[in-house]
Design a protein around this motif. Structure first.
Motif, mmCIF file in Angstrom:
data_model
loop_
_atom_site.group_PDB
_atom_site.id
_atom_site.type_symbol
_atom_site.label_atom_id
_atom_site.label_comp_id
_atom_site.label_asym_id
_atom_site.label_seq_id
_atom_site.Cartn_x
_atom_site.Cartn_y
_atom_site.Cartn_z
ATOM 1 N N GLU A 85 0.822 -1.219 0.000
ATOM 2 C CA GLU A 85 0.000 0.000 0.000
ATOM 3 C C GLU A 85 0.853 1.264 0.000
ATOM 4 O OE1 GLU A 85 -3.267 0.037 -0.140
ATOM 5 O OE2 GLU A 85 -3.802 -2.026 0.366
ATOM 6 N N GLY A 86 2.175 1.123 0.163
ATOM 7 C CA GLY A 86 3.065 2.286 0.209
ATOM 8 C C GLY A 86 2.921 3.068 1.506
ATOM 9 N N ILE A 87 2.565 2.381 2.600
ATOM 10 C CA ILE A 87 2.418 3.052 3.905
ATOM 11 C C ILE A 87 3.561 2.611 4.831
ATOM 12 C CG2 ILE A 87 0.932 3.298 5.950
ATOM 13 C CD1 ILE A 87 -1.481 2.750 4.080
ATOM 14 N N ASN A 88 4.292 3.597 5.357
ATOM 15 C CA ASN A 88 5.441 3.287 6.209
ATOM 16 C C ASN A 88 5.074 3.514 7.692
ATOM 17 O OD1 ASN A 88 7.973 2.815 7.251
ATOM 18 N ND2 ASN A 88 8.824 4.789 6.582
ATOM 19 N N ALA A 89 4.574 2.473 8.328
ATOM 20 C CA ALA A 89 4.066 2.617 9.705
ATOM 21 C C ALA A 89 5.100 2.186 10.742
ATOM 22 C CB ALA A 89 2.800 1.784 9.865
ATOM 23 N N ILE A 90 4.912 2.680 11.949
ATOM 24 C CA ILE A 90 5.690 2.208 13.110
ATOM 25 C C ILE A 90 4.937 1.006 13.669
ATOM 26 C CG2 ILE A 90 6.361 2.789 15.484
ATOM 27 C CD1 ILE A 90 6.606 5.746 14.423
ATOM 28 N N LEU A 91 5.621 -0.123 13.816
ATOM 29 C CA LEU A 91 4.954 -1.344 14.304
ATOM 30 C C LEU A 91 5.582 -1.815 15.614
ATOM 31 C CD1 LEU A 91 4.603 -3.457 10.988
ATOM 32 C CD2 LEU A 91 3.047 -1.744 11.914
ATOM 33 N N ASP A 92 4.759 -1.926 16.658
ATOM 34 C CA ASP A 92 5.247 -2.361 17.976
ATOM 35 C C ASP A 92 4.434 -3.555 18.476
ATOM 36 O OD1 ASP A 92 6.968 -0.164 18.012
ATOM 37 O OD2 ASP A 92 5.576 1.101 19.141
ATOM 38 N N GLY A 93 5.132 -4.611 18.904
ATOM 39 C CA GLY A 93 4.455 -5.775 19.465
ATOM 40 C C GLY A 93 4.721 -5.881 20.962
ATOM 41 N N TYR A 94 3.683 -6.295 21.716
ATOM 42 C CA TYR A 94 3.834 -6.472 23.166
ATOM 43 C C TYR A 94 3.344 -7.859 23.569
ATOM 44 C CZ TYR A 94 4.343 -1.372 23.302
ATOM 45 O OH TYR A 94 4.760 -0.081 23.102
ATOM 46 N N LYS A 106 15.399 -10.939 12.611
ATOM 47 C CA LYS A 106 14.146 -10.970 11.831
ATOM 48 C C LYS A 106 13.323 -9.698 12.097
ATOM 49 C CE LYS A 106 10.035 -13.710 10.916
ATOM 50 N NZ LYS A 106 9.043 -14.612 11.447
ATOM 51 N N SER A 107 13.234 -9.292 13.363
ATOM 52 C CA SER A 107 12.431 -8.095 13.671
ATOM 53 C C SER A 107 13.109 -6.830 13.161
ATOM 54 C CB SER A 107 12.124 -7.997 15.159
ATOM 55 O OG SER A 107 13.251 -8.264 15.918
ATOM 56 N N LYS A 108 14.450 -6.811 13.204
ATOM 57 C CA LYS A 108 15.192 -5.639 12.687
ATOM 58 C C LYS A 108 14.969 -5.482 11.198
ATOM 59 C CE LYS A 108 18.990 -4.221 15.604
ATOM 60 N NZ LYS A 108 20.178 -4.822 16.169
ATOM 61 N N LEU A 109 15.014 -6.598 10.502
ATOM 62 C CA LEU A 109 14.872 -6.587 9.040
ATOM 63 C C LEU A 109 13.556 -5.925 8.620
ATOM 64 C CD1 LEU A 109 16.690 -7.827 6.799
ATOM 65 C CD2 LEU A 109 15.161 -9.789 6.781
ATOM 66 N N GLU A 110 12.513 -6.142 9.407
ATOM 67 C CA GLU A 110 11.205 -5.578 9.069
ATOM 68 C C GLU A 110 10.873 -4.350 9.917
ATOM 69 O OE1 GLU A 110 9.562 -6.344 6.514
ATOM 70 O OE2 GLU A 110 10.608 -8.189 5.966
ATOM 71 N N ASP A 111 11.852 -3.895 10.696
ATOM 72 C CA ASP A 111 11.679 -2.700 11.529
ATOM 73 C C ASP A 111 10.434 -2.831 12.431
ATOM 74 O OD1 ASP A 111 12.033 -0.175 12.547
ATOM 75 O OD2 ASP A 111 11.057 0.851 10.869
ATOM 76 N N ILE A 112 10.393 -3.928 13.185
ATOM 77 C CA ILE A 112 9.285 -4.143 14.132
ATOM 78 C C ILE A 112 9.902 -4.284 15.524
ATOM 79 C CG2 ILE A 112 7.309 -5.603 14.754
ATOM 80 C CD1 ILE A 112 7.225 -6.584 11.862
#
Ligand SMILES: C[S@@+](CC[C@H](N)C(=O)[O-])C[C@H]1O[C@@H](n2cnc3c(N)ncnc32)[C@H](O)[C@@H]1O
Length: 330
Positions: A85-94, A106-112
């Motif tokens: 979609e061309g959307i660059n979001a900040i993604l945080d998992g808890y 793996k998480s660094k590669l996808e910036d999560i």
């Protein structure tokens, strides 16, 4: 829910979360995530994408969080959809159990990013930044009947006004076997006294919370019954592994839990598990009905109304999963 154990501390600890949190649990969650993807078809519905796109159009990065994320499968899928979609979001998992998190590379590669958080600890939410989208999937096993309102309010506290809350939940009380007469071994395991599972009627509870605390509520219904044959086999494997997790956790916590289930010994429970796993191998499918609730946080909370005050909300009948399953069995 009253628990009649000789060792109350043990029982409490066990009741916190009755599924596994090791490598096998991670493997099952990967499988379950694939099944869910197949079943739902759409990860982020168009309404959510439009909301995120509008934030991007203002030159901001939309902020998305997944609570009880486990290995973060939903977030990795979201990253893939948002790239398209061309959307660059900040993604945080808890998650409460960091052992479930994916490897760092793996998480660094996808910036999560992944951090520890207990959904029931109000104070832990205070320092967190606010999000445009808060998501939860399959967390009801970690929420006791008396904990829904608190957990829900904690999540609401980190949602921006106008932000979207999305919660996908398995309705254990409405699960069904493809042939209850033939698959008597699976039935026998689920006929045990699993009342320790900390659930109540998820559907009325979440419908009530979403409709009283959010606007524009939608509820979509899905089921693994709609899947093609390969998906059904995946679901059988998923439920076979989940049954093993439940049994292993029960045995791990000792005699009191085994007795609570109505059995004499751990060996008896192991024997029942083996037979149930055989049923799953031979064609038994325990189907999962899943609902997805979506709602928008009001821009302005009605005057005099504390969003954390649930005293005026409609009461729900909390029958408990074991009770519901028992009704279904009769
Ligand atoms: C069934 S898994 C679902 C994982 C993930 N949402 C998914 O759909 O693949 C439930 C998750 O909730 C986490 N969990 C259990 N109790 C929790 C709590 N009190 N607070 C936050 N997470 C919790 C578990 O560690 C596990 O990762």
């Amino acid at each position: 829910m009253s628990l009649e154990f000789s060792n109350a501390e043990e029982a409490k600890d066990y009741a916190e979360y009755t599924l596994g949190v090791d490598d096998d649990a991670v493997k099952r969650l990967v499988l379950q995530s694939g099944i869910t993807r197949e079943m739902m078809k759409v990860l982020l519905p168009e309404k959510v994408i439009a909301h995120l796109r509008a934030i991007s159009a203002k030159g901001e990065r939309p902020r998305i969080t997944d609570i009880g994320t486990g290995p973060g499968n939903w977030l990795f899928d979201v990253r893939a959809q948002l790239k398209e979609e061309g959307i660059n979001a900040i993604l945080d998992g808890y998650d409460l159990y960091p052992a479930m998190f994916p490897p760092e590379e793996k998480s660094k590669l996808e910036d999560i990013s992944f951090s520890e958080l207990n959904i029931h600890t109000k104070e832990a939410f205070v320092p967190l930044e606010k999000y445009d989208l808060v998501h939860i999937r399959y967390l009801s096993a970690a929420i006791g009947p008396e904990q829904w309102d608190g957990a829900f309010d904690n999540c609401m506290s980190i949602l921006k006004p106008g932000g979207i809350f999305m919660w996908e939940e398995l309705l254990l009380e409405k699960m069904s076997l493809n042939d209850p007469v033939k698959w008597s071994n699976v039935l026998a395991v689920f006929k045990l006294n699993w009342s320790i599972l900390r659930r109540n009627d998820v559907d009325p509870k979440l419908s009530s919370l979403f409709s009283t605390k959010l606007e524009e509520m939608t509820k979509e219904e899905f089921t693994t019954q709609s899947l093609p044959e390969k998906g059904q086999r995946m679901q059988a494997a998923n439920m076979s592994m989940a049954t093993k997790e439940l049994v292993d956790r029960a045995i791990e916590h000792g005699e009191a839990v085994v007795k609570h289930l109505g059995l004499e010994s751990a060996e008896q429970l192991q024997g029942m598990l083996k037979l149930a796993q055989q049923d799953f191998k031979e064609g038994c499918v325990l189907h999962m009905p899943v609902n997805r609730w979506t709602g928008v946080k009001p821009l302005v909370i009605a005057a005099g109304r504390d969003p954390g005050d649930t005293s005026g909300d409609p009461e729900n009948v909390q029958t408990g999963w074991a009770e519901a399953f028992r009704k279904w069995l009769c």
